[in-house]
Enzyme design. Structure first.
Site, PDB file in Angstrom:
ATOM      1  N   TRP A  66       0.838  -1.194   0.000  1.00 39.15           N
ATOM      2  CA  TRP A  66       0.000   0.000   0.000  1.00 39.15           C
ATOM      3  C   TRP A  66       0.871   1.242   0.000  1.00 39.15           C
ATOM      4  O   TRP A  66       2.074   1.172   0.248  1.00 39.15           O
ATOM      5  CB  TRP A  66      -1.024  -0.004   1.124  1.00 39.15           C
ATOM      6  CG  TRP A  66      -0.494  -0.259   2.540  1.00 39.15           C
ATOM      7  CD1 TRP A  66       0.776  -0.597   2.918  1.00 39.15           C
ATOM      8  CD2 TRP A  66      -1.260  -0.217   3.740  1.00 39.15           C
ATOM      9  NE1 TRP A  66       0.861  -0.765   4.268  1.00 39.15           N
ATOM     10  CE2 TRP A  66      -0.377  -0.535   4.816  1.00 39.15           C
ATOM     11  CE3 TRP A  66      -2.581   0.051   4.046  1.00 39.15           C
ATOM     12  CZ2 TRP A  66      -0.795  -0.577   6.144  1.00 39.15           C
ATOM     13  CZ3 TRP A  66      -2.987   0.011   5.372  1.00 39.15           C
ATOM     14  CH2 TRP A  66      -2.112  -0.305   6.398  1.00 39.15           C
ATOM     15  N   HIS A  74      -7.353  19.398  -7.078  1.00 42.51           N
ATOM     16  CA  HIS A  74      -7.504  19.714  -8.498  1.00 42.51           C
ATOM     17  C   HIS A  74      -6.288  19.248  -9.306  1.00 42.51           C
ATOM     18  O   HIS A  74      -5.826  19.928 -10.217  1.00 42.51           O
ATOM     19  CB  HIS A  74      -7.761  21.218  -8.665  1.00 42.51           C
ATOM     20  CG  HIS A  74      -8.992  21.650  -7.953  1.00 42.51           C
ATOM     21  ND1 HIS A  74     -10.229  21.708  -8.552  1.00 42.51           N
ATOM     22  CD2 HIS A  74      -9.196  21.988  -6.660  1.00 42.51           C
ATOM     23  CE1 HIS A  74     -11.142  22.089  -7.674  1.00 42.51           C
ATOM     24  NE2 HIS A  74     -10.535  22.257  -6.515  1.00 42.51           N
ATOM     25  N   HIS A  78      -9.911  15.754 -12.858  1.00 38.98           N
ATOM     26  CA  HIS A  78     -10.563  16.125 -11.599  1.00 38.98           C
ATOM     27  C   HIS A  78     -11.884  16.838 -11.807  1.00 38.98           C
ATOM     28  O   HIS A  78     -12.208  17.306 -12.899  1.00 38.98           O
ATOM     29  CB  HIS A  78      -9.623  16.964 -10.733  1.00 38.98           C
ATOM     30  CG  HIS A  78      -9.240  18.287 -11.333  1.00 38.98           C
ATOM     31  ND1 HIS A  78      -8.214  18.425 -12.232  1.00 38.98           N
ATOM     32  CD2 HIS A  78      -9.731  19.540 -11.149  1.00 38.98           C
ATOM     33  CE1 HIS A  78      -8.086  19.691 -12.588  1.00 38.98           C
ATOM     34  NE2 HIS A  78      -9.012  20.388 -11.946  1.00 38.98           N
ATOM     35  N   ASP A  80     -14.619  19.820 -10.451  1.00 40.20           N
ATOM     36  CA  ASP A  80     -14.756  21.116  -9.787  1.00 40.20           C
ATOM     37  C   ASP A  80     -16.167  21.247  -9.232  1.00 40.20           C
ATOM     38  O   ASP A  80     -17.152  21.129  -9.976  1.00 40.20           O
ATOM     39  CB  ASP A  80     -14.532  22.272 -10.768  1.00 40.20           C
ATOM     40  CG  ASP A  80     -13.067  22.519 -11.064  1.00 40.20           C
ATOM     41  OD1 ASP A  80     -12.210  21.845 -10.467  1.00 40.20           O
ATOM     42  OD2 ASP A  80     -12.788  23.390 -11.910  1.00 40.20           O
ATOM     43  N   HIS A  84     -15.611  25.715  -5.326  1.00 33.95           N
ATOM     44  CA  HIS A  84     -14.234  25.957  -5.777  1.00 33.95           C
ATOM     45  C   HIS A  84     -14.015  27.425  -6.104  1.00 33.95           C
ATOM     46  O   HIS A  84     -12.910  27.937  -5.947  1.00 33.95           O
ATOM     47  CB  HIS A  84     -13.957  25.089  -7.007  1.00 33.95           C
ATOM     48  CG  HIS A  84     -12.632  25.323  -7.661  1.00 33.95           C
ATOM     49  ND1 HIS A  84     -11.456  25.432  -6.963  1.00 33.95           N
ATOM     50  CD2 HIS A  84     -12.291  25.458  -8.985  1.00 33.95           C
ATOM     51  CE1 HIS A  84     -10.458  25.620  -7.803  1.00 33.95           C
ATOM     52  NE2 HIS A  84     -10.940  25.652  -9.037  1.00 33.95           N
ATOM     53  N   HIS A 212     -15.196  29.302 -14.810  1.00 35.66           N
ATOM     54  CA  HIS A 212     -15.228  29.120 -13.362  1.00 35.66           C
ATOM     55  C   HIS A 212     -16.240  30.067 -12.712  1.00 35.66           C
ATOM     56  O   HIS A 212     -17.082  29.647 -11.909  1.00 35.66           O
ATOM     57  CB  HIS A 212     -13.841  29.351 -12.768  1.00 35.66           C
ATOM     58  CG  HIS A 212     -12.894  28.222 -12.979  1.00 35.66           C
ATOM     59  ND1 HIS A 212     -12.225  28.025 -14.164  1.00 35.66           N
ATOM     60  CD2 HIS A 212     -12.513  27.215 -12.160  1.00 35.66           C
ATOM     61  CE1 HIS A 212     -11.454  26.948 -14.054  1.00 35.66           C
ATOM     62  NE2 HIS A 212     -11.617  26.437 -12.858  1.00 35.66           N
TER      63      HIS A 212
END
Length: 265
Positions: A66, A74, A78, A80, A84, A212
């Site tokens: 492991w 991000h 990924h 958003d 954000h 955004h």
């Protein structure tokens, strides 16, 4: 009614088993070499992916392997969440742990701009381009994801960010396109193959970073660093994109999949 629902899921399972419905992986491998967005030096920076082996069938753990991992929310392919961006910070259910699960399995429209992006690295998606696409494929339904196919994911690391003295140069939506998709089409979210949902030069737009600012301010979601969009049809696929359920998370690396019905041979 219950029988009908069971039959629907059984039909899907059969179609997936037979290959009539295929699963397409839209995700980049998450490793330390994958480029992350670079902000001006006065701002905090996005951390790249790092992995440290805890044990690998050795004296630290003879029967197991492991790793401890660390990264920004991000990094890599990924998601958003609205929280954000400052425009979405006060919206309800705006963090990844609060978004309804229904948002993570939805139909998707793919707008192919790859030819235009090959000719112009600063290509901007416009309302006119979207409407021309709709004349061929039908109006974008409310509640669908919209993905911009640029084939940008095929670029090498340096060409992927495409940084110059005046910043990054990469395609994305114009402010008018974002407004159109929010106000006229009420889409669920917007995704790109580039490192962000905005164009590389979007800091100079009005408003700055409109993908955004406007998408998240309207409670919409984002996906970036996608790949294999050339394997998706313009319409008809289903996007599966659940982020990690991080408390108050602004986003999350994730594995994005698409269910695609293949035409019979």
């Amino acid at each position: 009614m219950k029988g009908e629902k069971c039959n629907t899921l059984a039909a899907l399972a059969t179609a997936m088993s037979s290959g009539e419905v295929e699963t397409v992986d839209l995700t980049h491998t998450l490793d330390s070499d994958f480029p992350v967005i670079v902000l001006p030096p006065e701002f905090g920076q996005c951390a790249p992916f790092r992995a440290e082996v805890v044990s690998r069938y050795d004296e630290r753990g003879p029967g197991w392997y492991w790793q401890n991992i660390s990264m920004c929310e991000h990094t890599g392919t990924h998601f958003d969440a609205p929280i954000h961006w400052i425009s979405g910070k006060d919206l309800p259910n705006a963090s990844v742990d609060a978004i309804p699960a229904t948002a993570f399995v939805r139909p998707v429209c793919v707008i192919d701009c790859s030819k235009e992006c090959a000719e112009n690295e600063d290509f901007l998606l416009t309302p006119e381009f979207i409407q021309a696409w709709e004349k061929q494929h039908g109006q974008i339904p409310a509640g669908d994801w919209v993905l911009l196919r640029s084939d940008w994911s095929r670029r090498s690391s340096a060409a992927y960010l495409n940084m110059r003295e005046d910043g990054a140069h990469s395609p994305g939506p114009s402010a008018d396109a974002v407004k159109f998709l929010v106000e006229e089409r009420d889409i669920l979210g917007f995704g790109t193959e580039t490192v962000g949902t905005d164009a590389g030069q979007a800091a100079h737009f009005s408003p700055p970073y409109p993908a955004h600012h406007l998408f998240h301010g309207a409670g919409k979601y984002g996906l970036q660093c996608l790949r294999n969009l050339d394997q998706l049809p313009p319409t008809g696929a289903i996007l599966v994109c659940p982020p990690l359920k991080i408390k108050n998370g602004s986003g999350s690396p994730l594995r994005v999949l698409a269910l695609v019905e293949r035409a019979s041979k």
